[in-house]
Design a protein around this motif. Structure first.
Motif, PDB file in Angstrom:
ATOM      1  N   GLN A   1     -23.311 -56.476  72.205  1.00 16.25           N
ATOM      2  CA  GLN A   1     -24.393 -55.531  72.486  1.00 16.25           C
ATOM      3  C   GLN A   1     -24.816 -54.732  71.260  1.00 16.25           C
ATOM      4  O   GLN A   1     -25.791 -53.991  71.319  1.00 16.25           O
ATOM      5  CB  GLN A   1     -23.950 -54.542  73.579  1.00 16.25           C
ATOM      6  CG  GLN A   1     -23.621 -55.174  74.916  1.00 16.25           C
ATOM      7  CD  GLN A   1     -23.098 -54.128  75.894  1.00 16.25           C
ATOM      8  OE1 GLN A   1     -21.919 -53.786  75.882  1.00 16.25           O
ATOM      9  NE2 GLN A   1     -23.991 -53.607  76.725  1.00 16.25           N
ATOM     10  N   ILE A   2     -24.105 -54.888  70.136  1.00 20.48           N
ATOM     11  CA  ILE A   2     -24.337 -54.063  68.950  1.00 20.48           C
ATOM     12  C   ILE A   2     -25.136 -54.863  67.918  1.00 20.48           C
ATOM     13  O   ILE A   2     -24.715 -55.944  67.496  1.00 20.48           O
ATOM     14  CB  ILE A   2     -23.006 -53.584  68.344  1.00 20.48           C
ATOM     15  CG1 ILE A   2     -22.207 -52.804  69.390  1.00 20.48           C
ATOM     16  CG2 ILE A   2     -23.263 -52.718  67.115  1.00 20.48           C
ATOM     17  CD1 ILE A   2     -20.782 -52.479  68.956  1.00 20.48           C
TER      18      ILE A   2
ATOM     19  N   PHE B   1     -23.821 -41.546  65.997  1.00 18.69           N
ATOM     20  CA  PHE B   1     -23.728 -42.789  66.773  1.00 18.69           C
ATOM     21  C   PHE B   1     -22.776 -42.639  67.963  1.00 18.69           C
ATOM     22  O   PHE B   1     -23.081 -43.051  69.084  1.00 18.69           O
ATOM     23  CB  PHE B   1     -23.251 -43.944  65.886  1.00 18.69           C
ATOM     24  CG  PHE B   1     -24.267 -44.428  64.894  1.00 18.69           C
ATOM     25  CD1 PHE B   1     -25.554 -43.914  64.855  1.00 18.69           C
ATOM     26  CD2 PHE B   1     -23.937 -45.422  63.978  1.00 18.69           C
ATOM     27  CE1 PHE B   1     -26.489 -44.373  63.933  1.00 18.69           C
ATOM     28  CE2 PHE B   1     -24.857 -45.887  63.056  1.00 18.69           C
ATOM     29  CZ  PHE B   1     -26.127 -45.358  63.031  1.00 18.69           C
TER      30      PHE B   1
ATOM     31  N   ILE C   1     -27.774 -51.843  71.619  1.00 15.54           N
ATOM     32  CA  ILE C   1     -27.999 -50.722  70.715  1.00 15.54           C
ATOM     33  C   ILE C   1     -28.254 -51.263  69.315  1.00 15.54           C
ATOM     34  O   ILE C   1     -27.663 -52.262  68.894  1.00 15.54           O
ATOM     35  CB  ILE C   1     -26.816 -49.735  70.704  1.00 15.54           C
ATOM     36  CG1 ILE C   1     -25.524 -50.403  70.212  1.00 15.54           C
ATOM     37  CG2 ILE C   1     -26.616 -49.115  72.066  1.00 15.54           C
ATOM     38  CD1 ILE C   1     -24.403 -49.413  69.925  1.00 15.54           C
TER      39      ILE C   1
ATOM     40  N   ALA D   1     -27.152 -46.550  80.130  1.00 13.49           N
ATOM     41  CA  ALA D   1     -27.015 -47.895  79.566  1.00 13.49           C
ATOM     42  C   ALA D   1     -26.327 -48.822  80.560  1.00 13.49           C
ATOM     43  O   ALA D   1     -25.208 -48.566  80.993  1.00 13.49           O
ATOM     44  CB  ALA D   1     -26.219 -47.848  78.265  1.00 13.49           C
TER      45      ALA D   1
ATOM     46  N   HIS E   1     -17.645 -47.956  73.704  1.00 14.02           N
ATOM     47  CA  HIS E   1     -18.678 -47.896  74.738  1.00 14.02           C
ATOM     48  C   HIS E   1     -19.516 -49.170  74.854  1.00 14.02           C
ATOM     49  O   HIS E   1     -20.160 -49.376  75.878  1.00 14.02           O
ATOM     50  CB  HIS E   1     -19.604 -46.702  74.465  1.00 14.02           C
ATOM     51  CG  HIS E   1     -18.889 -45.407  74.324  1.00 14.02           C
ATOM     52  ND1 HIS E   1     -18.355 -44.736  75.401  1.00 14.02           N
ATOM     53  CD2 HIS E   1     -18.589 -44.663  73.226  1.00 14.02           C
ATOM     54  CE1 HIS E   1     -17.777 -43.614  74.979  1.00 14.02           C
ATOM     55  NE2 HIS E   1     -17.902 -43.540  73.668  1.00 14.02           N
ATOM     56  N   PHE E   2     -19.516 -49.998  73.812  1.00 10.00           N
ATOM     57  CA  PHE E   2     -20.338 -51.202  73.828  1.00 10.00           C
ATOM     58  C   PHE E   2     -19.542 -52.388  73.307  1.00 10.00           C
ATOM     59  O   PHE E   2     -18.748 -52.250  72.364  1.00 10.00           O
ATOM     60  CB  PHE E   2     -21.600 -51.025  72.969  1.00 10.00           C
ATOM     61  CG  PHE E   2     -22.585 -50.042  73.535  1.00 10.00           C
ATOM     62  CD1 PHE E   2     -23.539 -50.447  74.448  1.00 10.00           C
ATOM     63  CD2 PHE E   2     -22.544 -48.706  73.162  1.00 10.00           C
ATOM     64  CE1 PHE E   2     -24.444 -49.535  74.979  1.00 10.00           C
ATOM     65  CE2 PHE E   2     -23.437 -47.795  73.678  1.00 10.00           C
ATOM     66  CZ  PHE E   2     -24.398 -48.218  74.603  1.00 10.00           C
TER      67      PHE E   2
ATOM     68  N   PHE F   1     -30.768 -46.459  67.405  1.00  8.42           N
ATOM     69  CA  PHE F   1     -30.151 -45.265  66.844  1.00  8.42           C
ATOM     70  C   PHE F   1     -30.713 -45.019  65.435  1.00  8.42           C
ATOM     71  O   PHE F   1     -30.070 -45.312  64.422  1.00  8.42           O
ATOM     72  CB  PHE F   1     -28.630 -45.420  66.765  1.00  8.42           C
ATOM     73  CG  PHE F   1     -27.931 -45.438  68.106  1.00  8.42           C
ATOM     74  CD1 PHE F   1     -28.631 -45.452  69.300  1.00  8.42           C
ATOM     75  CD2 PHE F   1     -26.541 -45.448  68.168  1.00  8.42           C
ATOM     76  CE1 PHE F   1     -27.979 -45.468  70.528  1.00  8.42           C
ATOM     77  CE2 PHE F   1     -25.880 -45.466  69.386  1.00  8.42           C
ATOM     78  CZ  PHE F   1     -26.600 -45.476  70.572  1.00  8.42           C
TER      79      PHE F   1
ATOM     80  N   HIS G   1     -23.438 -43.759  78.270  1.00 14.31           N
ATOM     81  CA  HIS G   1     -22.577 -44.261  79.344  1.00 14.31           C
ATOM     82  C   HIS G   1     -22.224 -43.177  80.362  1.00 14.31           C
ATOM     83  O   HIS G   1     -22.229 -43.424  81.572  1.00 14.31           O
ATOM     84  CB  HIS G   1     -21.304 -44.871  78.744  1.00 14.31           C
ATOM     85  CG  HIS G   1     -21.450 -46.324  78.433  1.00 14.31           C
ATOM     86  ND1 HIS G   1     -21.575 -46.809  77.152  1.00 14.31           N
ATOM     87  CD2 HIS G   1     -21.541 -47.409  79.242  1.00 14.31           C
ATOM     88  CE1 HIS G   1     -21.708 -48.119  77.191  1.00 14.31           C
ATOM     89  NE2 HIS G   1     -21.702 -48.510  78.441  1.00 14.31           N
TER      90      HIS G   1
ATOM     91  N   ALA H   1     -23.713 -42.942  71.950  1.00  8.49           N
ATOM     92  CA  ALA H   1     -23.096 -44.006  72.745  1.00  8.49           C
ATOM     93  C   ALA H   1     -22.348 -43.425  73.943  1.00  8.49           C
ATOM     94  O   ALA H   1     -22.439 -43.939  75.068  1.00  8.49           O
ATOM     95  CB  ALA H   1     -22.156 -44.830  71.875  1.00  8.49           C
ATOM     96  N   GLU H   2     -21.617 -42.350  73.715  1.00  8.67           N
ATOM     97  CA  GLU H   2     -20.830 -41.739  74.800  1.00  8.67           C
ATOM     98  C   GLU H   2     -21.732 -41.192  75.900  1.00  8.67           C
ATOM     99  O   GLU H   2     -21.486 -41.397  77.104  1.00  8.67           O
ATOM    100  CB  GLU H   2     -19.956 -40.625  74.212  1.00  8.67           C
ATOM    101  CG  GLU H   2     -18.939 -40.052  75.186  1.00  8.67           C
ATOM    102  CD  GLU H   2     -19.522 -38.907  76.019  1.00  8.67           C
ATOM    103  OE1 GLU H   2     -19.042 -38.710  77.165  1.00  8.67           O
ATOM    104  OE2 GLU H   2     -20.464 -38.241  75.539  1.00  8.67           O
TER     105      GLU H   2
ATOM    106  N   LEU I   1     -18.128 -47.310  68.189  1.00  9.17           N
ATOM    107  CA  LEU I   1     -19.123 -48.048  68.971  1.00  9.17           C
ATOM    108  C   LEU I   1     -18.445 -48.942  70.011  1.00  9.17           C
ATOM    109  O   LEU I   1     -18.949 -49.104  71.127  1.00  9.17           O
ATOM    110  CB  LEU I   1     -20.004 -48.887  68.042  1.00  9.17           C
ATOM    111  CG  LEU I   1     -20.877 -48.100  67.055  1.00  9.17           C
ATOM    112  CD1 LEU I   1     -21.623 -49.050  66.137  1.00  9.17           C
ATOM    113  CD2 LEU I   1     -21.861 -47.206  67.796  1.00  9.17           C
TER     114      LEU I   1
END
Length: 489
Positions: free
Chosen positions: A172-173, A125, A144, A138, A167-168, A118, A133, A129-130, A164
């Protein structure tokens, strides 16, 4: 010494903001260097994405120009560039709309490592992210990468983390801080925890004080509008300097594991005592008229805000409330338009309890200097006998390890921080990335300091461009009978 290159698994890396400044200066040239080093396997793909219309051929031309501009001729050759460009693709997308997302879903594969960078404003962000998905792009193990700023204060940092997290998963971040990707920063951990020499001395009993300096010769320039809402505290101290402080001060983790390392860093931040108002010096660079030297704009001119009270320089003394560091001050300093460009950590050890050579010999402390830029390496200053007859005369000499000299020609070409960190993302290694609770803890310490000087109406002290900062910053150490390390031109 020849460095080992360990290839990563095949991947699809989508760079949102793929035509932006960071992609042009760092991401694309860095990925090319990793490709030439043999670290990126065939079958991997790099997909640029932005709002602008462009096709694959256009993006390859863009990347080729970036590589030519930011890598000198010794680090590229036409055949390697051509092979690398074959791995590049482009899909236009609208972060806040629906255009392009079905096309991106067709391009990103499900059977390889998925990473999404990103390289856009934090306000986008959540939208990215939205949509990743909602369009099924993803997968459950996708990663990410998000750039700073991670919020502007504690409240916005919590909001960003919550967005964030919708969705994650935290695993994963990857919150990237390029300072943590520097070779010397990682060697700081190796020096501490892989050698018996330093760790027994790494405490208040033997360390007099610690200095962390990040000095820049440039002003805020084209970032003036953004920087004026941020300042040195938010832009540098809350993240870069805080991370360096944590690596110096943390306890040994039980193993070199992402969460084990970050657990210890978090303990340091939570143990930081609030800095007293008299232990904080804020400065703002003045301009030059051009008499005898090139004309330079002042900070207020660069920021286009004549009444600005934003700091372009900050120096502060902080203490850590734990057994290891009780009573040992940490001095932090960063600023724009200073005398030289340098990033250095200096561990200043205490003098010997009793000198058998007498005070007249000018005894100096041992200092371990860790240079992050421009010449990465470490120096340990020690006292030895001055050669020649005539008695015992002492002199200070450096035990100097420049990475370029110590590792030979192969080691001299040290990977850029972004190269290393992106490869860590593909590997799934979060050790050198910040965790959400770290970011929030840093803001929880920073916010009250900013609120206090805003409530008092404090104004930054002026300092000349090309100096070491305001005089008050020098006095911060002088009153403790110490002095700053010199910033060299």
């Amino acid at each position: 010494m020849v460095s080992r290159v360990i290839p990563v698994d095949p991947f699809d890396l989508v760079v949102f903001g793929g035509t932006g400044d960071l992609a042009r200066r760092k991401i694309l040239p860095g990925l090319y260097r990793r490709y030439v080093a043999g670290q990126i396997p065939e079958g991997s793909r790099i997909i640029g994405s932005a709002r602008g219309d462009m096709d694959d051929a256009g993006y390859r031309d863009f990347a080729s120009e970036a590589i030519s501009e930011f890598l000198d001729g010794t680090k590229r050759d036409p055949q390697s560039v051509a092979r690398f460009l074959d791995h590049l693709y482009y899909v236009p997308t609208d972060a806040r709309g629906e255009n392009g997302w079905p096309d991106l879903a067709k391009r990103v594969r499900a059977d390889v490592v998925q990473a999404f960078y990103f390289s856009v404003a934090p306000s986008l962000f959540g939208d990215l992210a939205e949509r990743l998905h909602r369009h099924g792009i993803a997968g459950p193990e996708a990663r990410i990468v998000v750039e700073k700023p991670f919020g502007r204060d504690l409240e916005t940092a919590k909001e960003l983390n919550a967005t964030l997290a919708e969705h994650f998963d935290e695993s994963q971040i990857y919150r990237i801080d390029h300072y943590l990707g520097k070779e010397t920063v990682q060697n700081l951990m190796a020096v501490r925890f892989a050698n018996i020499l330093f760790e027994p001395l790494w405490n208040a009993r033997h360390v007099d004080h610690v200095q962390i300096t990040v000095a820049e010769t440039v002003g805020v320039g084209g970032r003036g509008a953004y920087y004026d809402t941020s300042g040195a505290m938010r832009d540098m101290v809350q993240n870069h300097l805080m991370q360096l402080l944590c690596l110096i001060a943390m306890e040994p983790p039980y193993r070199f594991d992402p969460d084990a390392v970050r657990d210890e860093k978090l303990k340091v931040i939570r143990a930081l005592l609030p800095a007293a108002p008299e232990d904080i010096v804020r400065g703002q660079y003045r301009g030059r008229t051009g008499k005898g030297s090139p004309k330079q704009a002042s900070y207020s001119e660069d920021a286009e805000n004549p009444s600005s009270t934003t700091e372009s320089f900050i120096a502060m003394k902080v203490h850590i409330a734990n057994w290891r560091w009780k009573g040992t001050p940490f001095y932090l300093r960063t600023g724009k338009r200073l005398r030289g460009r340098a990033s250095e950590i200096a561990i200043v050890f205490k003098e010997v309890p009793h000198s058998i050579f007498g005070d007249e010999e000018g005894w100096r402390e041992n200092v371990l200097s860790i240079r992050l830029q421009p010449d990465e390496g470490m120096t340990l200053s020690v006292m030895i006998k001055e050669p020649g007859p005539g008695g015992m005369r002492l002199t200070e000499v450096p035990l100097d390890m420049s990475f370029a000299e110590a590792l030979g020609e192969d080691g001299a070409d040290i990977p850029d921080a972004y190269e290393r960190l992106i490869m860590d993302v593909i590997r799934g290694n979060q050790t050198l990335f910040m965790r959400g609770d770290e970011v929030e803890a840093a803001w929880a310490w920073t916010d009250p300091l900013i609120a206090a000087w805003e409530a008092r109406g404090d104004k930054p002290k002026g300092y000349d461009a090309g100096s070491s900062g305001p005089e008050d910053a020098l006095m911060l150490l002088h009153r403790d009978e110490r002095r700053w390390r010199e910033i060299r031109e």
